[in-house]
Design an enzyme around this catalytic site. Structure first.
Site, PDB file in Angstrom:
ATOM      1  N   ASP A 152       3.211  -0.992  12.426  1.00  0.00           N
ATOM      2  CA  ASP A 152       2.109   0.277  12.726  1.00  0.00           C
ATOM      3  C   ASP A 152       2.466   1.451  13.280  1.00  0.00           C
ATOM      4  O   ASP A 152       3.249   1.313  14.185  1.00  0.00           O
ATOM      5  CB  ASP A 152       1.126  -0.702  14.048  1.00  0.00           C
ATOM      6  CG  ASP A 152      -0.248   0.056  14.174  1.00  0.00           C
ATOM      7  OD1 ASP A 152      -1.191  -0.364  13.296  1.00  0.00           O
ATOM      8  OD2 ASP A 152      -0.447   1.064  14.793  1.00  0.00           O
ATOM      9  N   TYR A 166       0.738  -1.198  -0.118  1.00  0.00           N
ATOM     10  CA  TYR A 166      -0.236   0.001  -0.051  1.00  0.00           C
ATOM     11  C   TYR A 166       0.821   1.344  -0.040  1.00  0.00           C
ATOM     12  O   TYR A 166       0.685   2.052  -1.103  1.00  0.00           O
ATOM     13  CB  TYR A 166      -0.934   0.058   1.021  1.00  0.00           C
ATOM     14  CG  TYR A 166      -1.759   1.072   1.393  1.00  0.00           C
ATOM     15  CD1 TYR A 166      -3.166   1.132   0.588  1.00  0.00           C
ATOM     16  CD2 TYR A 166      -1.774   2.057   2.386  1.00  0.00           C
ATOM     17  CE1 TYR A 166      -3.903   2.056   0.569  1.00  0.00           C
ATOM     18  CE2 TYR A 166      -2.822   3.070   2.378  1.00  0.00           C
ATOM     19  CZ  TYR A 166      -3.868   2.937   1.562  1.00  0.00           C
ATOM     20  OH  TYR A 166      -4.714   4.147   1.798  1.00  0.00           O
ATOM     21  N   GLU A 213       4.077   1.916  -0.533  1.00  0.00           N
ATOM     22  CA  GLU A 213       5.087   2.061  -1.736  1.00  0.00           C
ATOM     23  C   GLU A 213       4.240   2.234  -3.031  1.00  0.00           C
ATOM     24  O   GLU A 213       4.742   2.834  -3.735  1.00  0.00           O
ATOM     25  CB  GLU A 213       5.922   0.792  -2.002  1.00  0.00           C
ATOM     26  CG  GLU A 213       7.048   0.765  -0.807  1.00  0.00           C
ATOM     27  CD  GLU A 213       7.891   1.885  -0.673  1.00  0.00           C
ATOM     28  OE1 GLU A 213       7.892   2.754  -1.307  1.00  0.00           O
ATOM     29  OE2 GLU A 213       8.996   1.651   0.130  1.00  0.00           O
ATOM     30  N   GLY A 214       3.087   1.439  -2.823  1.00  0.00           N
ATOM     31  CA  GLY A 214       2.207   1.643  -4.251  1.00  0.00           C
ATOM     32  C   GLY A 214       1.544   2.917  -4.350  1.00  0.00           C
ATOM     33  O   GLY A 214       1.762   3.583  -5.510  1.00  0.00           O
ATOM     34  N   ARG A 260      -3.523   8.902  16.242  1.00  0.00           N
ATOM     35  CA  ARG A 260      -3.901   9.189  14.879  1.00  0.00           C
ATOM     36  C   ARG A 260      -4.930  10.477  15.138  1.00  0.00           C
ATOM     37  O   ARG A 260      -5.423  10.692  16.225  1.00  0.00           O
ATOM     38  CB  ARG A 260      -4.761   7.836  14.406  1.00  0.00           C
ATOM     39  CG  ARG A 260      -4.350   6.670  14.091  1.00  0.00           C
ATOM     40  CD  ARG A 260      -3.085   6.765  12.934  1.00  0.00           C
ATOM     41  NE  ARG A 260      -2.744   5.382  12.657  1.00  0.00           N
ATOM     42  CZ  ARG A 260      -1.685   4.798  13.177  1.00  0.00           C
ATOM     43  NH1 ARG A 260      -1.289   5.474  14.416  1.00  0.00           N
ATOM     44  NH2 ARG A 260      -1.087   3.713  12.883  1.00  0.00           N
ATOM     45  N   ASN A 262      -6.459   9.574   8.086  1.00  0.00           N
ATOM     46  CA  ASN A 262      -7.481   8.783   8.670  1.00  0.00           C
ATOM     47  C   ASN A 262      -8.657   9.498   8.422  1.00  0.00           C
ATOM     48  O   ASN A 262      -8.907  10.465   9.301  1.00  0.00           O
ATOM     49  CB  ASN A 262      -6.978   8.262   9.969  1.00  0.00           C
ATOM     50  CG  ASN A 262      -6.072   7.612  10.244  1.00  0.00           C
ATOM     51  OD1 ASN A 262      -5.001   8.019  10.128  1.00  0.00           O
ATOM     52  ND2 ASN A 262      -6.172   6.229  10.411  1.00  0.00           N
TER      53      ASN A 262
END
Ligand code: NAD
Ligand code: UDP
Ligand code: UDP
Length: 316
Positions: free
Chosen positions: A275, A147, A149-150, A213, A176
């Site tokens: 994480d 995810y 690096e994509g 977050r 988020n």
């Protein structure tokens, strides 16, 4: 001549995409929603199907797509860790091949194109809060890499099409986001905690819950994306779009329990690999360039989201 702006939304049947389609229709756009229903559902856009300006097309963006549009919002990609890790090769293909195809399409029809990038490009950040100048701290070979690096490669492609082919691009780094139409089994923290609290089940905190977050309500996020698309060609981003209200995962759990008045107990589970420990956007650039900042506080946003999940769980 086309009276209505023709807008393609890839991933339009997903959580964010369905809200975006709705808002674009409200603005009088002609909306083409493309989705392969990997994590999205027809249910999310069912209320739009009878709208004369709405069209739903089942298609996987890793394959070429020939349509005529004026603007493209490229949102296609599973966003929840459990979903994007289920078939990691497909996740990278979606981000990279999907971006190439949508950029090729934008080039052919001279459309403006926006990429839904992510705060994950910052990885487990060594700089806090994160500004757009920060290059990130990403593991290239871990479970989240497909995810992260994509999405990083997709940003590279956007900027190379911009430099090489003079394409009008916009890159949003989304932090988020939560709200109605998150999937019940989405696996992301807000939906997990709300569903667990509503069912009176234990609330699963990963790690000790001290990781942070910053949660943005969906309506604010969509407003930010549309403002970015509306900006002139000189502004490409990347630009952070998110809420600066940072909280620990444990605080989120306690807030959800309090609003619902739930009897759920907190239980602790292992922290997933890589994480990130902390995450908070610096949104100075969005404020300056887009005149945007979020206006929904977390209490109000969570109440709306809880009402949504109550109705979904009632339906069974
Ligand atoms: P989502 O999983 O609900 O939506 C993604 C949609 O893309 C789904 O409808 C899915 O079926 C579709 N899709 C996946 N692969 C596809 C493919 N190959 N071809 C066509 N469609 C495909 O997730 P979301 O939260 O709505 O996220 C939308 C976008 O925003 C994603 O690109 C995600 O990376 C990005 N984003 C979201 C968040 C967040 O907090 N929600 C944060 C950062 C970035
Ligand atoms: N493409 C597409 N729709 C279009 C135009 C192009 O899906 O309307 C795809 C095409 O299949 C190609 C990719 O986008 O693989 C990149 O296109 P580009 O023109 O940049 O490169 P090339 O065709 O030279 O590989
Ligand atoms: N998390 C948690 N319990 C859950 C789901 C997630 O404690 O049931 C944690 C997760 O480990 C992470 C944070 O909540 O620290 C946010 O996770 P999410 O999957 O929503 O998004 P991301 O990690 O991509 O920010």
């Amino acid at each position: 001549m086309h009276e209505n702006k023709r807008v393609l939304v890839t991933g339009g049947a997903g959580f964010l995409g369905s809200h975006l389609c709705e808002r674009l229709l409200e603005q009088g756009c002609d909306v083409l929603c493309v989705d392969n229903f990997y994590t999205g559902t027809k249910h999310n856009v069912q209320h739009l199907l009878n709208h004369p300006m709405f069209e739903l097309m089942r298609h996987d963006v890793t394959f070429p797509l020939y349509v005529e549009v004026d603007e493209i919002y490229n949102l296609a990609c599973p966003a929840s860790p459990i979903h994007y890790q289920r078939d990691p090769v497909q996740t990278t293909k979606t981000s990279v091949h999907g971006a190439i195809n949508m950029l090729g399409l934008a080039k052919r029809v001279n459309a403006k194109i926006l990429q839904a990038s992510t705060s994950e490009v910052y990885g487990d950040p060594a700089v806090h809060p994160q500004t757009e100048e920060y290059w990130g701290n990403v593991n290239p070979v871990g479970a989240r890499s497909c995810y992260d690096e994509g999405k990083r490669c997709a940003e590279t492609l956007f900027f190379d099409y911009h430099r090489q082919h003079n394409l009008q691009i916009k890159v949003a780094r989304i932090f988020n986001t939560y709200g109605p139409r998150m999937h019940v089994n989405d696996g992301r923290v807000v939906s997990n905690f709300i569903v667990q609290a509503l069912k009176g089940e234990d609330i699963t905190i990963y790690g000790d819950g001290s990781q942070t977050r910053s949660f943005c309500y969906v309506d604010d996020l969509i407003d930010g994306l549309m403002r970015l698309m509306a900006r002139g060609p000189e502004f490409t981003g990347p630009v952070n779009i998110g809420n600066t209200g940072e909280m620990t995962v444990r605080q989120l759990a306690e807030t959800v329990i309090e609003i619902i008045g739930s009897s759920s107990k907190l239980i602790y589970k292992p922290l997933p690999e890589d994480d990130p420990l902390q995450r908070q956007p610096d949104i100075s650039l969005a404020k300056k360039e887009l005149d945007w900042c979020p206006s929904t506080n977390v209490q109000a946003g969570l109440r709306n989201t809880i009402s949504y999940f109550e109705s979904v769980l009632d339906r069974g």
